[in-house]
Design an enzyme around this catalytic site. Structure first.
Site, short mmCIF file in Angstrom:
data_model
loop_
_atom_site.label_atom_id
_atom_site.label_comp_id
_atom_site.label_asym_id
_atom_site.label_seq_id
_atom_site.Cartn_x
_atom_site.Cartn_y
_atom_site.Cartn_z
NE ARG A 20 -1.56 -1.59 3.70
CZ ARG A 20 -1.61 -1.16 4.90
NH1 ARG A 20 -2.42 -0.06 4.93
NH2 ARG A 20 -0.77 -1.54 5.80
CG ASN A 75 12.83 14.60 34.70
OD1 ASN A 75 11.94 14.31 35.51
ND2 ASN A 75 12.64 13.97 33.36
CG HIS A 112 6.65 27.56 25.66
ND1 HIS A 112 6.73 27.20 27.01
CD2 HIS A 112 5.53 27.35 25.27
CE1 HIS A 112 5.65 26.35 27.04
NE2 HIS A 112 4.79 26.22 26.07
CG ASN A 152 10.99 11.73 24.53
OD1 ASN A 152 11.83 10.76 23.90
ND2 ASN A 152 10.92 11.91 25.69
CG HIS A 165 12.39 19.07 27.20
ND1 HIS A 165 11.05 19.44 26.87
CD2 HIS A 165 12.39 18.04 28.00
CE1 HIS A 165 10.22 18.49 27.17
NE2 HIS A 165 11.21 17.37 27.76
CB CYS A 195 34.94 0.71 11.97
SG CYS A 195 33.51 1.29 12.62
ZN LIG Z 1 8.02 27.43 28.31
ZN LIG Z 2 34.09 3.69 12.28
#
Ligand SMILES: [Zn+2]
Ligand SMILES: [Zn+2]
Length: 332
Positions: A20, A75, A112, A152, A165, A195
Site C-alpha cells: 500500500r 528531572n 517556549h 522526544n 527540551h 569498523c
Molecule cells: Zn516554556
Molecule cells: Zn568506524
C-alpha cells in the site's frame, strides 16, 4: 513483493512492505493540541525546577534566574535516583541492583515556541555543546557506564512538556540496544579488522541511494533496514567511538547538517513527532576501534502493533530509498 531486510549491525530483520505504497502526505498526522498554561521552563519560573546543573548565560546574569541561553536541571520526576550505591544482589536466578542514575533535562532555549529545528545556528550548537559538557562531567562518576542522550519531540513521541527540551540518563549498566550494536560491530571487526560503520558509510557514499545529506565531516542517511518510515541516521565520516571527542570544527559541521536534516523532516511531513538518541560508546571503553558513534532519528508516524511487539519484527511501509530521495528533494 515485500522484502525482508537485515540490519548488518544488530542482525534485526525488518519487513519493507510497500504494497500500500505510502507517500509522505499519507503520514501527515493531526497536530498535538497546544496545551498552554504554566511552563516551568520559561523565564521567571527558574525556582520551579530543581537547581541548575549547567547553564549558558551572558556574563553577569545570576544562576537560577532569568537571562540564560540554555539550562540543564535534574528531572523533577527522575526515572533513576542519583544518590546511593548500586548494591548489586542476586536471588537465585534473579539479579537486581538499586536504581541509581542521573536523569537530566536540557532546556534548549528560553523561547517556549521555537523548536530545535528552528533555532539560530548558535543556539542549536549550544544544545550539542551541552550534551558534550554533561557527558564529560558524568564520566567522572565511576558508578556510571553509559550516558544516553535523547529527545522526544511532540506529544506522540513522549514529550510531556511543550517547551523544547532534550534529556539524558546516566546509567550503571549498558542499554540493550547499545549492547546489540557493540556485539555486532565487534564480531565484524574480529574477522574483517575494520569498523562496520566505516564500511557502511563508504558503501553508502558510493551508492548514494540512501544518502540524504553530506558534508566534510558527516553523512545523514536512511539505513538499509530501517524500522520506521523516514528513519535516518547521522554518522561522522571519520572513525570515532565517542560523541564527546568532537572537535570544535566538527561540532560546527555536525550542527549545520543535523539542523538541516531536522528542517527537511519538518517540511516534508508537517513537523512530525520524532525521537532521536545519540548512540555513543560506553564510558571508558577499552576498544574504541570497534564502535562508531551516531545519532538515530525515528519519526513517530506509524504505531507499533501486536505483531511488532510480539515478534520483534518491524513492518515498514516506506522503503529507505524512497524516504531518502524525498528528504533530499525537500528544499531546506
Ligand atoms: Zn516554556
Ligand atoms: Zn568506524
Amino acid at each position: 513483493m515485500p522484502e525482508l531486510r537485515k540490519d548488518p549491525i544488530v542482525g534485526r530483520w525488518v519487513i519493507i512492505s510497500t504494497e500500500r505504497a505510502q507517500r509522505p502526505s499519507d503520514f501527515k498526522i493531526q497536530k498535538d493540541e497546544k496545551k498552554g498554561g504554566f511552563c516551568p521552563f520559561c523565564y521567571g519560573n527558574e525556582a520551579k525546577t530543581p537547581p541548575e546543573i549547567l547553564a549558558y548565560r551572558p556574563r553577569g546574569s545570576k544562576p537560577n534566574e532569568s537571562g540564560w541561553d540554555l539550562r540543564v536541571v535534574s528531572n523533577k520526576f527522575p526515572a533513576l535516583m542519583v544518590e546511593g550505591e548500586l548494591n548489586k544482589k542476586g536471588d537465585g536466578v534473579y539479579d537486581m541492583m538499586n536504581g541509581v542514575g542521573a536523569h537530566e533535562v536540557i532546556v534548549e532555549n528560553p523561547d517556549h515556541n521555537i523548536s530545535l529545528a528552528n533555532l539560530s545556528e548558535d543556539k542549536f550548537q549550544n544544545v550539542f555543546w551541552a550534551f558534550r559538557d554533561r557527558i564529560i562531567d558524568l564520566k567522572k562518576d565511576k558508578r556510571f557506564r553509559y550516558v544516553l542522550v535523547f529527545k522526544n519531540h511532540g506529544l506522540r513521541a513522549g514529550a510531556s512538556l511543550e517547551h523544547p527540551h532534550s534529556q539524558l540518563i546516566a546509567l550503571p549498566i549498558l542499554p540493550k540496544t547499545v549492547i546489540e550494536e557493540l556485539n555486532g560491530s565487534k564480531e565484524y571487526f574480529s574477522y574483517k579488522d575494520r569498523c562496520l560503520y566505516c564500511d557502511i558509510i563508504s558503501q553508502e557514499i558510493d551508492d548514494h541511494k540512501r544518502v540524504v545529506l553530506e558534508n566534510e565531516d558527516f553523512i545523514v542517511m536512511c539505513p538499509f533496514a530501517p524500522r520506521f518510515p523516514f528513519e535516518f541516521w547521522l554518522l561522522p565520516k571519520k572513525h570515532s567511538a565517542h560523541f564527546e571527542d568532537l572537535t570544535k570544527h566538527e561540532m560546527g559541521n555536525l550542527t549545520i547538517i543535523f539542523q538541516r536534516a531536522l528542517k527537511k523532516l519538518e517540511l516534508a511531513l508537517d513537523d512530525p513527532p520524532y525521537n532521536f538518541m545519540i548512540h555513543t560508546a560506553p564510558l571508558n571503553m577499552p576498544n574504541p576501534e570497534i564502535y562508531h558513534w551516531h545519532i538515530e532519528l525515528t519519526p513517530r508516524l506509524t504505531r507499533m502493533a501486536g505483531f511488532e511487539r510480539g515478534s520483534g519484527f518491524y513492518i515498514n511501509p516506506t522503503a529507505p530509498e524512497v524516504s531518502a530521495q524525498f528528504l533530499r528533494e525537500v528544499d531546506a
